[in-house]
Every structure is written in C-alpha cells, then in structure tokens.
Design an enzyme around this catalytic site. Structure first.
Site, short mmCIF file in Angstrom:
data_model
loop_
_atom_site.label_atom_id
_atom_site.label_comp_id
_atom_site.label_asym_id
_atom_site.label_seq_id
_atom_site.Cartn_x
_atom_site.Cartn_y
_atom_site.Cartn_z
N TYR A 246 -56.76 -43.29 17.73
CA TYR A 246 -56.93 -43.60 19.20
C TYR A 246 -55.80 -44.47 19.68
O TYR A 246 -55.17 -44.40 20.81
CB TYR A 246 -58.32 -44.40 19.12
CG TYR A 246 -58.52 -45.14 20.50
CD1 TYR A 246 -59.12 -43.99 21.62
CD2 TYR A 246 -58.51 -46.18 20.99
CE1 TYR A 246 -59.53 -44.56 22.89
CE2 TYR A 246 -58.91 -46.86 22.33
CZ TYR A 246 -59.18 -46.06 23.10
OH TYR A 246 -59.67 -46.39 24.48
N GLY B 4 -62.57 -37.17 33.69
CA GLY B 4 -63.55 -38.04 32.96
C GLY B 4 -64.22 -38.72 34.12
O GLY B 4 -64.40 -39.88 33.84
N GLY B 5 -64.65 -38.29 35.06
CA GLY B 5 -65.06 -38.76 36.43
C GLY B 5 -66.79 -38.92 36.23
O GLY B 5 -67.26 -39.39 37.26
N ILE C 25 -65.84 -45.79 33.67
CA ILE C 25 -64.54 -46.24 34.77
C ILE C 25 -64.60 -45.19 35.64
O ILE C 25 -64.23 -45.45 36.81
CB ILE C 25 -63.47 -46.66 33.85
CG1 ILE C 25 -63.68 -47.71 33.01
CG2 ILE C 25 -62.28 -46.81 34.87
CD1 ILE C 25 -62.60 -48.10 31.92
N GLY C 26 -64.21 -44.00 35.17
CA GLY C 26 -64.04 -42.62 36.06
C GLY C 26 -65.08 -42.57 37.20
O GLY C 26 -64.81 -42.35 38.54
#
Length: 244
Positions: A151, A14-15, A19-20
C-alpha cells in the site's frame, strides 16, 4: 479567488463512500455536475440519495479496463468533457514484509497504481485545457509503516505520477496534484485492528483521525481555480503526522 466549480464537470472515482462521497457533495454544492464510480451498486444508490442532484453514478472497478471504458463513454455521451478528475479510488490491506503474496500485491497495485494511472490517461481525450487532476495519496507514501508495505509503495508511486504528469500535461495547462490524507475515519480502515487505528491517531500532533469532510475540503481547493498556481506537488492533510 473563490472555490466555485460552477459549470464544471467532475469525475470522482471511489465516490460512493468516505472521502470521495464527501468531495462529491462539496463539488455539487459548488456548482459542478459530478460522475461518481464505485464497485458496489448498493453504495452508489445510497450516495446518489445523499447527494441529491447533479450527479450520475457509474458502477465499476477502476482496475478493470472495460469498466473504465464504459465510465468515459458515459461521460462523453452525457457531458462531453471533463474539467476535474479526482482519482480517489483505492484499497489498502495489511501486509508486512515476509507475508506478502502475489495476490495481495496484484490487488493493491492493480487498483491503487495501475487503475489510477489509466483512469488519468483515459480521461485525457475528454479533458478541457486548464483542468485539474487530483490523485489520492497517503501519509503512508512518506512514512515507514511496516504493516503496509505494498500500500505504501503504491502511494509513493502516485507521488511520482503527479510530478511526471505535471510535466507531460504542461502544454495543456492541466494541473496534477497529490492529496495525501492522514489516517481518515472511512470504510477503508474499518478492518484495521483498533490498536492500529489508535496508533495512527497518536502519530498526528492533532491527536485524532481525520474526518472525510476535512479531506474533501482540500480536494475542493485543488479542483477549483483558487489553486491555479498549485501543481506537481503533494498536499498533506494529515494533522501533522507526516511532518514529525
């Protein structure tokens, strides 16, 4: 003790955004070579242009076994080892009890829990002893947000995973921690209604949403030797939201 990652190899799932992406930028600034993953090639291309150097993008979905295998085959061929895994990829859709479908459940659990667990397990043959694994949690794992049932449950499961993996990997001195942000201004919350976002902001004594770079700086701390005696724990970066 500083937060240098000089000579280290990091994988950030998830980069490609949020945030990633901010973590990838910081890790590279501190000397790491970073592999990033994401589901959309266009976002990965933008991320590569922003990061600039010492980065390799691998398109894929962490809930998919073949995609994970391809990721680690590329890491093995091009780097040969891993020092840091930031298992950050995640999805979050609104779903209060009474409305949850099996498709909703399978999607969120498949990425947030199954995908994260196997991202960790399949990285281990490449991990150098003494490395750092960071899982992205959420204040939702510790709070009772009625609209985020599945979630929240997946994030609570990751709290347990950090504990059990810490014990399971102690002989290799691989540290495992859960980084739990408050609601952060990233693409994952973009579909949420404005009143829900405002409600999350008001929960925090800080009185606002987090910025992705603020969370990334905590990830850098957990990735680096500056956190050498921090393992098995949950680190909140939430403006106080989970504490009141």
């Amino acid at each position: 003790m500083g937060m240098s990652l000089q000579g280290k190899v990091a994988v950030i799932t998830g980069g490609s955004s949020g945030i990633g992406l901010e973590a990838a930028k910081l890790f590279v600034e501190e000397g790491a070579f970073v592999f990033i993953t994401g589901r959309r090639q266009s976002e990965l291309d933008r991320a590569i242009s922003e990061i600039g150097h010492h980065v390799r993008a691998v398109q894929g979905d962490i809930s998919n076994s073949a995609d994970r295998q391809r990721l680690y085959e590329i890491v093995a061929a091009e780097a040969g080892y891993i020092d840091v895994l930031f298992a950050n990829a995640g999805v979050g859709d609104v779903g209060p009890i009474g409305t949850i479908t099996e498709a909703h459940f399978d999607h969120i659990v498949g990425v947030n829990f199954k995908g994260t667990l196997f991202s960790v397990q399949e990285a281990l043959p490449l991990f150098r002893d003494g490395g750092s694994i960071i899982l992205t949690g959420s204040i939702a794992g510790a709070k009772g947000f009625g609209d985020l049932v599945v979630y929240s449950a997946t994030k609570a499961a990751l709290r347990s995973l950090a504990r059990t993996c810490t014990t399971g990997l102690k002989d290799r001195k691989i540290r495992v921690n859960l980084l739990s942000p408050g609601t952060t201004d990233t693409p994952i919350i973009a579909p949420m209604p404005d009143d829900m976002k405002a409600g999350f902001a008001s929960l925090a004594p800080a009185g606002r949403l987090a910025q992705a770079a603020e969370i990334a700086s905590v990830a850098l701390f957990l990735a680096s030797d500056a956190s050498s005696f921090v393992t098995g724990t949950e680190v909140f970066a939430d403006g106080g939201a989970a504490q009141v």
